[in-house]
Design a protein around this motif. Structure first.
Motif, mmCIF file in Angstrom:
data_model
loop_
_atom_site.group_PDB
_atom_site.id
_atom_site.type_symbol
_atom_site.label_atom_id
_atom_site.label_comp_id
_atom_site.label_asym_id
_atom_site.label_seq_id
_atom_site.Cartn_x
_atom_site.Cartn_y
_atom_site.Cartn_z
ATOM 1 N N GLY A 180 0.807 -1.215 0.000
ATOM 2 C CA GLY A 180 0.000 0.000 0.000
ATOM 3 C C GLY A 180 0.841 1.266 0.000
ATOM 4 O O GLY A 180 0.458 2.279 -0.598
ATOM 5 N N ILE A 181 1.981 1.238 0.678
ATOM 6 C CA ILE A 181 2.877 2.402 0.687
ATOM 7 C C ILE A 181 3.355 2.702 -0.729
ATOM 8 O O ILE A 181 3.308 3.850 -1.194
ATOM 9 C CB ILE A 181 4.078 2.147 1.612
ATOM 10 C CG1 ILE A 181 3.615 2.055 3.072
ATOM 11 C CG2 ILE A 181 5.124 3.247 1.459
ATOM 12 C CD1 ILE A 181 4.713 1.661 4.038
ATOM 13 N N ALA A 205 -6.890 7.098 -10.456
ATOM 14 C CA ALA A 205 -7.633 6.357 -9.434
ATOM 15 C C ALA A 205 -8.444 5.223 -10.052
ATOM 16 O O ALA A 205 -8.453 4.092 -9.539
ATOM 17 C CB ALA A 205 -8.545 7.308 -8.662
ATOM 18 N N ALA A 206 -9.143 5.503 -11.166
ATOM 19 C CA ALA A 206 -9.964 4.475 -11.808
ATOM 20 C C ALA A 206 -9.097 3.334 -12.332
ATOM 21 O O ALA A 206 -9.460 2.155 -12.203
ATOM 22 C CB ALA A 206 -10.769 5.097 -12.945
ATOM 23 N N PHE A 225 -2.532 -1.977 -5.451
ATOM 24 C CA PHE A 225 -3.657 -1.482 -6.264
ATOM 25 C C PHE A 225 -4.869 -1.098 -5.425
ATOM 26 O O PHE A 225 -5.627 -0.206 -5.802
ATOM 27 C CB PHE A 225 -4.046 -2.523 -7.309
ATOM 28 C CG PHE A 225 -3.037 -2.669 -8.415
ATOM 29 C CD1 PHE A 225 -2.739 -1.608 -9.249
ATOM 30 C CD2 PHE A 225 -2.361 -3.864 -8.594
ATOM 31 C CE1 PHE A 225 -1.798 -1.730 -10.260
ATOM 32 C CE2 PHE A 225 -1.416 -4.005 -9.604
ATOM 33 C CZ PHE A 225 -1.130 -2.935 -10.437
ATOM 34 N N VAL A 226 -5.071 -1.741 -4.286
ATOM 35 C CA VAL A 226 -6.212 -1.399 -3.428
ATOM 36 C C VAL A 226 -5.984 -0.083 -2.702
ATOM 37 O O VAL A 226 -6.864 0.787 -2.648
ATOM 38 C CB VAL A 226 -6.482 -2.534 -2.409
ATOM 39 C CG1 VAL A 226 -7.461 -2.071 -1.330
ATOM 40 C CG2 VAL A 226 -7.038 -3.768 -3.113
ATOM 41 N N ASN A 227 -4.796 0.102 -2.139
ATOM 42 C CA ASN A 227 -4.527 1.303 -1.335
ATOM 43 C C ASN A 227 -4.132 2.517 -2.161
ATOM 44 O O ASN A 227 -4.210 3.649 -1.683
ATOM 45 C CB ASN A 227 -3.433 1.006 -0.305
ATOM 46 C CG ASN A 227 -3.949 0.219 0.872
ATOM 47 O OD1 ASN A 227 -5.137 -0.035 0.973
ATOM 48 N ND2 ASN A 227 -3.059 -0.188 1.750
ATOM 49 N N GLY A 228 -3.661 2.306 -3.409
ATOM 50 C CA GLY A 228 -3.254 3.423 -4.253
ATOM 51 C C GLY A 228 -4.339 4.463 -4.451
ATOM 52 O O GLY A 228 -4.152 5.644 -4.119
ATOM 53 N N ILE A 274 -7.281 9.630 -3.332
ATOM 54 C CA ILE A 274 -8.550 10.364 -3.175
ATOM 55 C C ILE A 274 -8.617 11.058 -1.828
ATOM 56 O O ILE A 274 -9.072 12.201 -1.722
ATOM 57 C CB ILE A 274 -9.748 9.403 -3.365
ATOM 58 C CG1 ILE A 274 -9.788 8.892 -4.811
ATOM 59 C CG2 ILE A 274 -11.066 10.106 -3.028
ATOM 60 C CD1 ILE A 274 -10.797 7.789 -5.036
ATOM 61 N N THR A 275 -8.153 10.373 -0.787
ATOM 62 C CA THR A 275 -8.282 10.963 0.548
ATOM 63 C C THR A 275 -7.236 12.027 0.837
ATOM 64 O O THR A 275 -7.330 12.713 1.860
ATOM 65 C CB THR A 275 -8.173 9.864 1.635
ATOM 66 O OG1 THR A 275 -6.967 9.112 1.440
ATOM 67 C CG2 THR A 275 -9.364 8.933 1.580
#
Length: 537
Positions: free
Chosen positions: A368-369, A389-390, A424-427, A432-433
């Motif tokens: 995720g990092i 993001a998409a 890919f999940v945390n990217g 966005i956040t």
């Protein structure tokens, strides 16, 4: 005189002490490094305090047949610890029977309800916290939330020492902790947005957002390291961490550049090139400090905070908020259930212990990092937040399916595929956040006269947190039917997140195509005009 007193109150006590000792102030660049470091530690502690519940799930509701052998946690001891039949261990009172009220047939459902209670209160509190963050002093607001979080996370763990078996106690502790935790994200993103302009914001925030994964990793290691002394310690230690970090925030965090005499980079007057240079800004800052004898006036406080409805009308807020709903559904399902999944699933024909499952799950956050930094850098380079993001969300679908299908074949494959899935999940979740929320909170439609950073961040992350609450809750029910059902839910969530950005993606691509076409036309016109100029000469 009143203005000077207000300025002194706005300055962190630790900064005033350092000033008085050094007899001079820090440069703008130094302040930015201090802000990055303190907010990084602050949100690391937030995520560390959320991790214990995922670590102790298998202790509260243990596997009915398999027990484990205790050794030191990774990285001190081995990463994998083989679980054996008919073993014995004392990870808490009556480990073989778990911990009432979570050790019954409905144990996983109750654990899911505990998660959703926390996340539902976190989500609802986010909307209020965002508006308050733009209205109140961010430093005091953030410090209060962190200290309150530490107290109630610790109280949840005290249920072990007080031998409490009432479900309502753990439910209430999680709900109140969720409300306090809602203060964190809008506040830290607003502080970063206050200090940093849009240039390279994606990369800066992508690196900075590593605190999410670092928090998950440190929370896992802290909770696992003390688990053998009783599961209550797995909450008390991370709770103490966030409490101490809250005291540090109160003492040292300058929430606004105006607090220490620098102009806000998001205000219109910053467009003057003479004010963009650190050296020039430092000269202005030093003159202000000398003239006011360290009583630095805080400018820009006449700005008003934006209401929730007005913030929702900022272009892009709603699509990104809905995208984050499904993105966090996926990310938080891994956050809360991955250690439990690892402890219940054979890897290379062996089972890992509860402690090792918690340590192993940290590698998901290592991926995720990398994902957060990569997504931030690509979105800066391409100037396309939605497209980046998409793309990551669509890529998360095959990575999760591969992890489910081949993750159990060997230890190496499990680690490799877990890290790829984490990337890919945390990217997109990280992008966005952070950068997206800061971009929209300083949108040109606000004309620099309103404070919307915390409010916009709260709308986006608050909506996302509803998905974060739903994912773990559904997992509590679906896992009893088999883990394939859980992964189908995750795939649907990732697909929905990508599709919700379709309109923004098309807009970004068409804009880039138009610019490229205009540039090519301009170049061709220049080429055609060259012979004419030569003839005239």
């Amino acid at each position: 005189m009143a203005e000077n007193n207000e300025s002194m109150n706005a300055n962190p006590p630790g900064i005033l002490l350092i000033r008085s000792i050094r007899r001079k102030d820090w440069s703008l660049k130094t302040y930015k490094y201090v802000v990055l470091l303190i907010t990084f530690i602050a949100y690391t502690s937030y995520h560390a305090s959320r991790k214990p519940s995922s670590i102790v799930k298998s202790v509260l509701h243990p596997h009915p047949f398999l027990n484990e052998t205790v050794t030191n946690p990774w990285p001190i001891g081995p990463l994998f610890i083989k679980r054996e039949l008919l073993g014995s261990i004392d990870l808490g009172k009556s480990k073989k029977e778990g911990w009432e009220p979570f050790n019954g047939e409905d144990g996983t459902s109750k654990l899911g309800e505990i998660d959703v209670a926390f996340l539902a209160c976190y989500s609802m509190g986010m909307y209020v916290a965002g508006h308050l963050g733009d209205s109140l002093d961010l430093r005091l607001f953030l410090a209060t939330g962190m200290i309150g979080s530490g107290i109630f996370v610790g109280l949840f763990g005290m249920g072990y020492f007080w031998n409490i078996h009432a479900f309502w106690f753990y439910l209430v502790m999680q709900m109140v902790a969720g409300l306090f935790q809602a203060t964190g994200w809008p506040s830290v993103v607003a502080v970063i947005g206050n200090w940093f302009g849009k240039r390279k914001r994606g990369l800066i925030m992508g690196v900075w957002n590593a605190h999410t994964s670092v928090g998950n990793i440190s929370g896992s290691l802290m909770a696992a390291a003390v688990l053998e002394y009783g599961w209550g310690w797995s909450f008390i230690v991370p709770g103490s961490f966030i409490l101490l970090a809250g005291i540090m925030v109160y003492l040292l965090l300058p929430a606004y550049p105006e607090d220490v005499g620098f102009p806000c980079p998001n205000q219109p007057y910053v467009d003057d090139p003479s004010k963009n240079n650190d050296e020039e800004a430092q000269i202005v800052k030093e003159n202000m400090a000398v003239n006011a004898q360290f009583n630095v006036p805080r400018v820009g406080l006449n700005r008003t905070s934006v209401g929730l409805c007005d913030a929702c009308l900022i272009p892009g807020v709603i699509p990104f908020a809905l995208c984050l709903f499904f993105s966090k559904l996926v990310a938080y399902t891994f956050l809360y259930w991955l250690p439990f999944y690892l402890s219940q699933t054979a890897i290379g024909g062996e089972y890992v212990s509860v402690k090792s499952a918690g340590n192993l799950s940290a590698l998901f956050d290592v991926g995720g990092i990398v994902g957060g930094i990569l997504a931030g850098h690509l979105s800066d380079k391409l100037d396309a937040r939605a497209t980046t993001a998409a793309s990551f969300m669509y890529a998360a679908i095959p990575s999760m399916l591969l992890y489910r299908k081949y993750g159990g074949t060997s230890r190496f494959m499990n680690i490799l595929l877990m890290m790829i899935a984490g990337l890919f999940v945390n990217g997109p979740y990280a992008l966005i956040t952070t950068a997206v929320s800061a971009d929209l909170g300083t949108h040109s439609s606000l004309k620099g006269d309103s404070r919307a950073l915390a409010t916009v961040t709260a709308i986006i992350d608050g909506t996302g947190s509803m998905g974060a609450a739903l994912g773990p809750l559904l997992t509590g029910f679906l896992s009893s039917k088999g883990w394939d059902a859980v992964f189908i839910m995750l795939v649907v969530g990732a697909l929905s997140a990508g599709l919700l950005l379709s309109r923004l993606v098309l807009s970004e691509l068409s804009e880039k195509f138009s610019k490229r076409l205009a540039c090519e036309q301009h170049n061709s016109e220049d080429s055609a005009s060259q012979p004419l100029l030569r003839e005239r000469r």
